[in-house]
Design an enzyme around this catalytic site. Structure first.
Site, short mmCIF file in Angstrom:
data_model
loop_
_atom_site.label_atom_id
_atom_site.label_comp_id
_atom_site.label_asym_id
_atom_site.label_seq_id
_atom_site.Cartn_x
_atom_site.Cartn_y
_atom_site.Cartn_z
N GLU A 40 -2.50 0.70 7.72
CA GLU A 40 -1.51 -0.68 7.46
C GLU A 40 -0.47 -0.03 7.02
O GLU A 40 0.60 -0.52 7.08
CB GLU A 40 -2.48 -1.54 6.58
CG GLU A 40 -1.41 -2.67 6.41
CD GLU A 40 -2.01 -3.80 5.21
OE1 GLU A 40 -1.32 -4.33 4.53
OE2 GLU A 40 -3.22 -3.25 4.99
N HIS A 55 2.87 -6.77 4.61
CA HIS A 55 1.66 -6.51 4.66
C HIS A 55 1.22 -6.69 6.27
O HIS A 55 1.67 -7.30 7.12
CB HIS A 55 0.65 -7.18 3.94
CG HIS A 55 0.67 -6.91 2.39
ND1 HIS A 55 -0.31 -5.85 1.93
CD2 HIS A 55 1.57 -7.10 1.73
CE1 HIS A 55 0.08 -5.57 0.72
NE2 HIS A 55 1.11 -6.39 0.21
N GLU A 95 1.91 -11.57 6.15
CA GLU A 95 0.75 -10.69 6.77
C GLU A 95 1.36 -10.89 8.29
O GLU A 95 1.22 -12.08 9.03
CB GLU A 95 -0.43 -11.48 6.86
CG GLU A 95 -1.06 -11.42 5.17
CD GLU A 95 -1.65 -10.20 4.74
OE1 GLU A 95 -1.50 -9.01 5.85
OE2 GLU A 95 -2.27 -9.88 3.92
N HIS A 139 0.66 -1.09 -0.07
CA HIS A 139 -0.21 -0.13 0.06
C HIS A 139 0.81 1.35 -0.07
O HIS A 139 1.85 1.28 -0.38
CB HIS A 139 -0.94 -0.10 1.27
CG HIS A 139 -1.76 -1.40 1.09
ND1 HIS A 139 -2.83 -1.61 0.27
CD2 HIS A 139 -1.77 -2.51 2.03
CE1 HIS A 139 -3.24 -2.66 0.49
NE2 HIS A 139 -2.57 -3.21 1.53
#
Length: 459
Positions: A24, A78, A145, A10
């Protein structure tokens, strides 16, 4: 040398998962940079980031970059959301080489047995998915993650700077092991380290680190032992070139952080013509005034001044510095320890080390003893080319920035200790002269008292 692409997920207008005031993208970026810094500082490897700032980079641009530069490994960072907890890793769910499967297993299992186990983090397992960054990369690719941003227990860890450091270090070291990265050779030249605070308590350093990370700066906590005490330094960067360290320090200062640059290492100076001998009163020499005379003088002006005479006498003797003149310099720098300038009393910075004006407070030391030692070492750096006494740690953060032996007299400090400071050394010596005169007056009064006593003795 292997090439790794690290992809902070992102960025920019794409915040990723959000919870409360947390986004995030910021966690991804912070951990990705820590991983990068760990890899390039410890291992012989080249690392490229898909984004170096908070900007939006589309998925195709990320994978195109890795493919064009022919990276050996792609690592995407992430954080999760949507009602779960724990750590999981992903590789592509289509046709991939067995090497990719093995890399995922090695990295995931290493983290599971170290960081996940230490912090009791749920291991959600090794998974496969049709994510773009895993499908379109032409090299082995892994997506992690790390934790769930919308889980309170996970979020508490994500905002713990110590955890962030350990997770990033764990990912970097596990990746290095999986890829068989060689350890980087020990640099033969020194590094300019940007320090954003030096603390006697770990929790204070952790709080500073947390604020730095929240403002988008990468940093970690390093420990050092000074005068038998452990100090915790928050380090934001290390550079071979002084200019790069100074540029980072400027950015940190603009963000409201006080910094200083610590040089570690030694670079041999090229041969030079012998300089003309400095003129004036030598910095090196014996301390003449007693501890009591030094303390008595400063207390006659400032009754609340700290009693530091013994520390100046002790450390100066070890380094061969005139401790009573150094004491006079401390009086000059602190206005009789009233600290009316940029430096604050709690910094224990009695020599204005790193306080360059304009509100820059300079270095902070964990105790008065460390502050005095740093002062004496800074004078030693100017007056001598010899090494520190055997067994002594470097307390002066600017020791390596001084051209060794470049000022052997107090007058030679003009324009060096203070800028422009055209009469800096003379001002220090004027203060010292007042100290000596004050001691002479006291001695004369004592002598007169003794003489009167002697005259009244009738035998």
């Amino acid at each position: 040398m292997k090439l790794i692409v690290i992809d902070p997920g992102h960025g920019g207008a794409d915040p990723g998962a959000m919870f409360k005031n947390y986004q995030e993208k910021n966690f991804n970026f912070a951990i990705a940079r820590m991983i990068r810094d760990r890899l390039v500082s410890k291992y012989d490897v080249e690392v490229i980031m898909t984004r170096e700032t908070d900007k939006n980079v589309d998925l195709k641009s990320r994978t195109d970059l890795a493919n064009v530069i022919k990276a050996d490994f792609f690592l995407s960072i992430h954080h999760n959301a949507a009602g779960g907890s724990g750590f999981e890793s992903y590789i592509f769910n289509g046709s991939i080489p067995s090497e990719t499967v093995q890399l995922q297993a090695n990295i995931h299992d290493k983290l599971a047995s170290t960081v996940l186990q230490k912090y009791s983090i749920r291991n959600r397992g090794k998974k496969r998915a049709d994510f773009h960054v895993l499908r379109e990369t032409k090299m082995s690719a892994l997506l992690l993650e790390v934790l769930f941003i919308d889980n309170e227990a996970d979020l508490k860890l994500m905002t713990n700077p110590t955890f962030l450091m350990e997770m990033a270090t764990g990912i970097a070291d596990a990746t290095a092991t999986a890829l068989n990265l060689p350890v980087a050779p020990v640099p033969t030249e020194g590094l300019f380290k940007v320090i954003v605070g030096s603390f006697s308590k770990m929790e204070n350093a952790e709080e500073q680190l947390k604020i730095l990370i929240q403002k988008g700066f990468n940093a970690f906590i390093a420990t050092a032992t000074i005068t038998n005490s452990t100090v915790y330094r928050v380090q934001a960067g290390a550079f071979k070139e002084k200019e790069n360290a100074e540029a980072l320090a400027v950015s940190l200062n603009k963000a409201g952080f006080e910094t200083f640059i610590l040089y570690e290492g030694s670079v041999p100076d090229p041969p030079e013509e012998p300089p003309e001998p400095d003129k004036g009163y030598k910095i090196e020499g014996k301390t003449v005034l007693t501890t009591e005379q030094m303390d008595s003088y400063v207390r006659s002006i400032n009754p609340n001044a700290p009693l530091l005479g013994a520390l100046y006498a002790s450390y100066s003797q070890r380094y061969g510095i005139r401790g009573d003149v150094a004491f006079a310099q401390a009086i000059h720098e602190t206005n009789f320890f009233r600290f009316t300038g940029d430096v604050r009393p709690e910094q224990n910075n009695f020599a204005g080390i790193g306080a360059t004006g304009g509100g820059t407070r300079g270095a902070t030391f964990s105790s008065p003893a460390t502050g005095v030692l740093a002062h004496i070492q800074h004078l030693y750096a100017y007056s001598s080319t010899a090494s520190l006494p055997k067994g002594d740690e470097k307390a002066d953060p600017r020791f390596g920035l001084v051209k060794r032996g470049s000022a052997t007299t107090w007058q030679a400090l003009n324009g060096k200790w203070a800028v422009p400071g055209t009469n800096y050394g003379q001002l220090v010596l004027t203060q010292y002269k007042k100290m000596v005169q004050n001691s002479l007056i006291s001695l004369n009064m004592e002598r007169e008292k003794l003489q009167n006593t002697l005259n009244t003795i009738d035998i």
